[in-house]
Scaffold this motif. Sequence first.
Motif, PDB file in Angstrom:
ATOM      1  N   ALA A  97       0.831  -1.210   0.000  1.00 47.23           N
ATOM      2  CA  ALA A  97       0.000   0.000   0.000  1.00 47.23           C
ATOM      3  C   ALA A  97       0.866   1.260   0.000  1.00 47.23           C
ATOM      4  CB  ALA A  97      -0.928  -0.003   1.207  1.00 47.23           C
ATOM      5  N   LEU A  98       1.993   1.222   0.716  1.00 42.24           N
ATOM      6  CA  LEU A  98       2.887   2.373   0.739  1.00 42.24           C
ATOM      7  C   LEU A  98       3.596   2.526  -0.603  1.00 42.24           C
ATOM      8  CD1 LEU A  98       4.198   4.711   2.196  1.00 42.24           C
ATOM      9  CD2 LEU A  98       5.812   3.098   3.251  1.00 42.24           C
ATOM     10  N   GLU A  99       3.988   1.395  -1.188  1.00 43.90           N
ATOM     11  CA  GLU A  99       4.585   1.457  -2.520  1.00 43.90           C
ATOM     12  C   GLU A  99       3.612   2.089  -3.501  1.00 43.90           C
ATOM     13  OE1 GLU A  99       6.798  -1.507  -5.671  1.00 43.90           O
ATOM     14  OE2 GLU A  99       4.832  -2.103  -4.897  1.00 43.90           O
ATOM     15  N   GLU A 100       2.348   1.717  -3.437  1.00 50.66           N
ATOM     16  CA  GLU A 100       1.339   2.264  -4.339  1.00 50.66           C
ATOM     17  C   GLU A 100       1.213   3.777  -4.162  1.00 50.66           C
ATOM     18  OE1 GLU A 100      -1.984   2.498  -7.044  1.00 50.66           O
ATOM     19  OE2 GLU A 100      -0.252   1.180  -6.802  1.00 50.66           O
ATOM     20  N   LEU A 101       1.229   4.226  -2.910  1.00 50.68           N
ATOM     21  CA  LEU A 101       1.132   5.657  -2.624  1.00 50.68           C
ATOM     22  C   LEU A 101       2.282   6.418  -3.296  1.00 50.68           C
ATOM     23  CD1 LEU A 101       0.364   7.301   0.781  1.00 50.68           C
ATOM     24  CD2 LEU A 101       2.470   7.927  -0.385  1.00 50.68           C
TER      25      LEU A 101
ATOM     26  N   ARG B 157      -0.037   8.048 -13.902  1.00 51.71           N
ATOM     27  CA  ARG B 157      -1.015   7.864 -12.820  1.00 51.71           C
ATOM     28  C   ARG B 157      -0.924   8.948 -11.754  1.00 51.71           C
ATOM     29  NH1 ARG B 157      -0.799   2.751  -9.782  1.00 51.71           N
ATOM     30  NH2 ARG B 157       1.444   3.069  -9.651  1.00 51.71           N
ATOM     31  N   ARG B 158      -0.120   9.969 -11.977  1.00 55.40           N
ATOM     32  CA  ARG B 158       0.142  10.952 -10.920  1.00 55.40           C
ATOM     33  C   ARG B 158      -1.129  11.662 -10.462  1.00 55.40           C
ATOM     34  NH1 ARG B 158       3.501  16.274 -11.887  1.00 55.40           N
ATOM     35  NH2 ARG B 158       3.661  15.228 -13.883  1.00 55.40           N
TER      36      ARG B 158
ATOM     37  N   ARG C 226      -4.655  12.424  -2.135  1.00 57.11           N
ATOM     38  CA  ARG C 226      -4.322  11.002  -2.179  1.00 57.11           C
ATOM     39  C   ARG C 226      -3.045  10.621  -1.447  1.00 57.11           C
ATOM     40  NH1 ARG C 226      -6.771   8.397  -6.601  1.00 57.11           N
ATOM     41  NH2 ARG C 226      -8.915   9.150  -6.686  1.00 57.11           N
ATOM     42  N   LEU C 227      -2.158  11.580  -1.243  1.00 55.65           N
ATOM     43  CA  LEU C 227      -0.818  11.180  -0.813  1.00 55.65           C
ATOM     44  C   LEU C 227      -0.534  11.350   0.664  1.00 55.65           C
ATOM     45  CD1 LEU C 227       1.358  12.452  -3.753  1.00 55.65           C
ATOM     46  CD2 LEU C 227       0.567  10.153  -3.281  1.00 55.65           C
ATOM     47  N   THR C 228      -1.308  12.146   1.396  1.00 51.59           N
ATOM     48  CA  THR C 228      -1.021  12.312   2.808  1.00 51.59           C
ATOM     49  C   THR C 228      -1.473  11.084   3.571  1.00 51.59           C
ATOM     50  OG1 THR C 228      -1.356  14.689   2.575  1.00 51.59           O
ATOM     51  CG2 THR C 228      -1.319  13.793   4.809  1.00 51.59           C
ATOM     52  N   PRO C 229      -0.554  10.331   4.199  1.00 52.81           N
ATOM     53  CA  PRO C 229      -0.916   9.130   4.947  1.00 52.81           C
ATOM     54  C   PRO C 229      -1.736   9.480   6.185  1.00 52.81           C
ATOM     55  CG  PRO C 229       1.429   9.170   4.432  1.00 52.81           C
ATOM     56  CD  PRO C 229       0.884  10.526   4.141  1.00 52.81           C
ATOM     57  N   PRO C 230      -2.204   8.483   6.944  1.00 51.04           N
ATOM     58  CA  PRO C 230      -2.999   8.751   8.136  1.00 51.04           C
ATOM     59  C   PRO C 230      -2.293   9.719   9.074  1.00 51.04           C
ATOM     60  CG  PRO C 230      -3.018   6.421   7.641  1.00 51.04           C
ATOM     61  CD  PRO C 230      -2.033   7.045   6.697  1.00 51.04           C
TER      62      PRO C 230
END
Length: 268
Positions: free
Chosen positions: A230-234, A243-244, A251-255
């Motif tokens: 999931a982190l790789e996908e991010l 796909r940017r 989409r890019l800020t994690p929890p």
Amino acid sequence: MSAIVAGTRISPDLTVLGIVASGDSGRHPVYIVWHARAWCPMACKVFTSPRRLRREAALLATLDHPNIVRCLGARRPAHLLMEFLEGPTLAALIRSRPRGRLGVSDAMRVAVHLGAALVHTHERGFVHLDVKPSNVIVVRGRPVLFDFGIACRPTARRLRRPVGTAPYMAPEQCRAGTVTPATDVFGFGVTLYESLTGRLPFPGGSRRPFPQITVPPRPLRQHAPAVPAALEELVMRAVDVARRVRSVRRRLTPPRSTGHLDRPGGGV
């Protein structure tokens, strides 16, 4: 511009203590100075052009965020005062780790703090255009973004020339095209990729000065298999042109996290 020697008084209340960054490659040098009235050290960026000083000072004055360097004012003839940030750059921190890369938890914290800095910058109407590990200082575990020297407002007009640092430049920067917050998403993604792998996502070389224009990025887990999918996908969604995503917040800020970087050996 010749370097200013330690001990030089550059204004009645500012004395140079040392140099932080040289003025190589057209950059403006940054010094540590002692402010006699405030009785504390500050960072001082020395410009050759008062117009460029006023531009960067005005930009920084609109930003107010714990993950962005604070502007403390400007002085004649062309000195920009900023808070003095004591700590390694993210680039130095990555190199200092045993495998030359951060652990997953540390990289996630970089994503949270750097992502928050970029969201704030974009909400205030600017794009940074030079997001990279050497422009992030880790202050007691808190990543802080600095060097807004080429930041600008996104417009429909094309850039006059390619600007930025080649491996971290989005394709539209390489082509001197129009820039948007998505331009910073690319640099953000390359920074996270390098944090997790110690490598850049695109193979370089003199024949391909900007491989990111034509070459797809190498899968992140090819270099760091322990990184969760999931982190790789991010990260890959930030650096893969096809796909940017267009915004860090979307989409890019994690929890959300308030943690600091793990401190190797008890301290950073």
